[in-house]
Design a protein around this motif. Structure first.
Motif, PDB file in Angstrom:
ATOM      1  N   ARG A  77      71.167 -48.021 -29.897  1.00 23.55           N
ATOM      2  CA  ARG A  77      72.386 -47.239 -29.708  1.00 23.55           C
ATOM      3  C   ARG A  77      72.373 -46.040 -30.657  1.00 23.55           C
ATOM      4  NH1 ARG A  77      77.331 -48.234 -27.478  1.00 23.55           N
ATOM      5  NH2 ARG A  77      76.967 -50.468 -27.228  1.00 23.55           N
ATOM      6  N   ASN A  81      76.534 -42.840 -28.968  1.00 27.92           N
ATOM      7  CA  ASN A  81      76.666 -43.891 -27.950  1.00 27.92           C
ATOM      8  C   ASN A  81      75.806 -43.744 -26.714  1.00 27.92           C
ATOM      9  OD1 ASN A  81      78.288 -45.902 -29.048  1.00 27.92           O
ATOM     10  ND2 ASN A  81      80.062 -44.518 -28.912  1.00 27.92           N
ATOM     11  N   ILE A  83      72.412 -45.079 -25.039  1.00 26.02           N
ATOM     12  CA  ILE A  83      71.558 -46.252 -25.210  1.00 26.02           C
ATOM     13  C   ILE A  83      70.150 -45.832 -24.802  1.00 26.02           C
ATOM     14  CG2 ILE A  83      71.174 -48.664 -24.588  1.00 26.02           C
ATOM     15  CD1 ILE A  83      73.930 -48.437 -25.652  1.00 26.02           C
ATOM     16  N   GLN A 124      75.665 -53.008 -21.872  1.00 24.76           N
ATOM     17  CA  GLN A 124      75.621 -52.054 -22.986  1.00 24.76           C
ATOM     18  C   GLN A 124      76.541 -52.392 -24.148  1.00 24.76           C
ATOM     19  OE1 GLN A 124      77.275 -47.968 -22.123  1.00 24.76           O
ATOM     20  NE2 GLN A 124      76.898 -48.649 -20.027  1.00 24.76           N
ATOM     21  N   VAL A 127      74.748 -53.909 -27.098  1.00 24.83           N
ATOM     22  CA  VAL A 127      73.839 -53.172 -27.987  1.00 24.83           C
ATOM     23  C   VAL A 127      74.607 -52.907 -29.272  1.00 24.83           C
ATOM     24  CG1 VAL A 127      72.303 -51.184 -28.241  1.00 24.83           C
ATOM     25  CG2 VAL A 127      72.827 -52.056 -25.949  1.00 24.83           C
ATOM     26  N   THR A 129      75.886 -51.748 -33.063  1.00 20.82           N
ATOM     27  CA  THR A 129      76.029 -50.391 -33.591  1.00 20.82           C
ATOM     28  C   THR A 129      75.474 -50.203 -35.000  1.00 20.82           C
ATOM     29  OG1 THR A 129      78.229 -51.132 -34.199  1.00 20.82           O
ATOM     30  CG2 THR A 129      78.068 -49.688 -32.286  1.00 20.82           C
TER      31      THR A 129
END
Ligand SMILES: Cc1ncc(COP(=O)(O)O)c(C=O)c1O
Ligand SMILES: Cc1ncc(COP(=O)(O)O)c(C=O)c1O
Lengths: 362, 362
Positions: A77, A81, A83, A124, A127, A129
């Protein structure tokens, strides 16, 4: 006949684990990709479905004869934002190389990559951060025919599962202590070393355990023929910096063709640093060490990206490398690669592939 | 703590297949044995239950890292309806040797053998009667922990499944054509060759397929180091009769310690025929052939018992053995071993173990 990807979303999303304490490969997302193979239909019924157990006949060939291959890559990520995947087409290609060696029918690489992207897009939110965290992607194939004769299975399953993973270097990058393996062998010329197949990993466990008992984190594998030439370190490729040059074992058939290895070679060449892919005797590394010429050493692989080697134990000789601290080139490679992967360093090589749609940002 | 074997019988027995057309490893009986392992309990919950599918998390380690071992033996029905096993304790011992190499926790050999006998006793109607037929017994263990890190699994399942199998030589014993493998390697010193582990069999498939395409039934494996020394033939051990002596490759760590091999050596010694377990170069066999001294050659294994070799293809040289007919010693070994297994030849060595209770007969 073009395959149609079917998508069935879960009705009950899982509670997400604590993204601050993920570890590796322990948590799995809400959905998975699955498709089947039989000789009549080829690969069929590709579908994204809720993550669920697999039910197999006890005679399913995978339990007995281990016909199985896998891949491993990650989704990252970025701050804005997006991916990103890193060179995922390489994993698809390698899966087919593994398939060929293991007598498993090939997959349609482009189709599988599309399915993989779709799955990651759906997942998503999984994923993570925090810096260094990512979503680990595990495509794998195994034989399913319930039959005990020794031959290739007629049926297979291919799955992709996803696992959010923590930062490999949560406590900062620390060099590892490596035992140069002189008893066990991972792979040999004519064997399956350049395939990412299940049995290679099972074969490596005893050596790993014995090295751990001796106080080492990993083993450095020697070739299976003479026991003299360097192959890989644990489940990573290996590099040595000697007098300003970088050496890595050539792809000789018993070494995995790592995506990270390939990327490191690209970067070094681009930076004007001489790289040699060649046969490397452990004795040469030892001599370079004695002469004060062994400057850095590191492993490369998707999980760690770059793993600095601080010490090698070879037949009782302790080779201490870069005073057991992280070398400059090691660090630069790590920062460049992870920088590209997380979208913080310009991707000059077109290595990253964006999976999700983002509203125009930055 | 002594393990207690639990037995749950099926409510619905399967229809038996046509015992005249069984083939190998395709039909499975009504029940199976299963037990589980975790670090707290060790092996636990041993039970005989109706034959049923196994449900696993897609992350179960066996699919990814192939930590799995197996065994293979048979139950034979005598004319007076005794059900005999052949040296089953050897299979239990070998399973623990495989376990050790693959970092799988050991099993209690005596307990497992008792469970196996109990299972066969329950399934005795599945032991076919026609000459040469038998009930194949497949104990196996695989890793089950849902975890993607490369290390030994913490949990396992051990199963025993049973399959009625047809006569190997339904159409009479015919010598096979063998391709001496010069490209692929099955196992190497320091690898897993002397463990009966899944990955060894997956690794062998491509060579088998290529040999088949060239018109050969099996491959003769050479050593992984020099590619010169004979190891095994397909999934069998191999023997050569040369000038009245019998040679077989020594157990060097990359060869499986076959129960049939061991029994053949016993018989030959008992018969006063000199046997040598030693390193055998393919070149020596070729020279013996040129000198007219290569009298017989055969493979040994549970499935075929003895498999005569009629032809070897070595780098373009065709070695025709015993005019492609079955040699006298080959036949005598086959008849003696199968005679003991089916209770028709006196079991001087205490090799057979009776499983069922029979009313006094004969
Ligand atoms: C045996 C082995 N070598 C090397 C690597 C490194 O390959 P990659 O850089 O594609 O992750 C891996 C996989 O991670 C591996 O399993
Ligand atoms: C690789 C291999 N070699 C040899 C043998 C022969 O062993 P056994 O005589 O115990 O069946 C087997 C198993 O059948 C095998 O799988």
């Amino acid at each position: 006949m073009a395959l149609q990807l079917d998508v069935v979303l879960t009705k009950q999303k899982k509670e997400k684990p604590d993204f601050g304490r993920l570890g590796f490969g322990q948590h799995f997302t809400d959905h998975m990709f699955i498709m089947d193979y039989n000789p009549e239909k080829g690969w069929y019924d590709p579908r994204i479905v809720p993550y669920a157990p697999v039910t197999l006949d006890p005679a399913a060939m995978v339990f007995h004869y281990g016909q199985a291959v896998f891949e491993g890559l990650k989704a990252y990520r970025t701050k804005d934002n997006r991916i990103l995947l890193f060179r995922p087409e390489k994993n698809m290609q390698r899966m087919n190389i593994s398939n060929d060696r293991m007598s498993i029918p090939p997959v349609d690489e482009a189709f599988l990559l599309d399915a993989l992207k779709k799955l990651v897009e759906i997942e998503q939110d999984w994923v993570p951060t925090a810096p260094g965290t990512s979503l680990y992607i595990r495509p794998f194939i195994f034989s399913t025919e319930p039959y005990l004769g020794v031959r290739a299975s007629q049926t297979y399953k291919l799955l992709i599962i996803l696992s959010p993973v923590g930062a490999y270097y949560a406590g900062g990058m620390t060099p590892v202590k490596i035992h140069v393996e002189n008893k066990f062998v991972r792979a040999v010329r004519g064997g399956t070393g350049n395939a990412k197949t299940a049995g290679n990993y099972a074969a490596s466990l005893k050596a790993q355990n014995e090295a751990k008992d001796l106080g080492y984190e990993q083993v450095l594998w020697m070739d299976g023929v003479e026991g003299k030439y360097i192959e890989e370190v644990g489940a990573m490729n290996v590099f040595f910096k000697i007098k300003g040059e970088v050496w890595t074992p050539a792809l000789n058939g018993s070494i995995l063709d790592g995506v990270t290895r390939n990327s490191v070679i690209h970067l070094l060449r681009d930076w004007g640093i001489p790289v040699q892919e060649k046969r490397i005797a452990m004795e040469e590394i030892y001599q370079a060490h004695l002469n004060g010429e062994l400057e850095e050493a590191f492993g490369t692989g998707t999980a760690a990206v770059i793993s600095p080697i601080g010490e090698l134990n070879w037949n009782g000789n302790q080779l201490c490398i870069h005073e057991k601290s992280v070398g400059e080139l090691t660090m630069k490679l790590y920062e460049t690669l992870t920088g590209i992967q997380y979208g913080e360093v310009e991707d000059k090589y077109g290595w990253t592939v964006q999976v999700n749609e983002t509203v125009a940002s930055s």
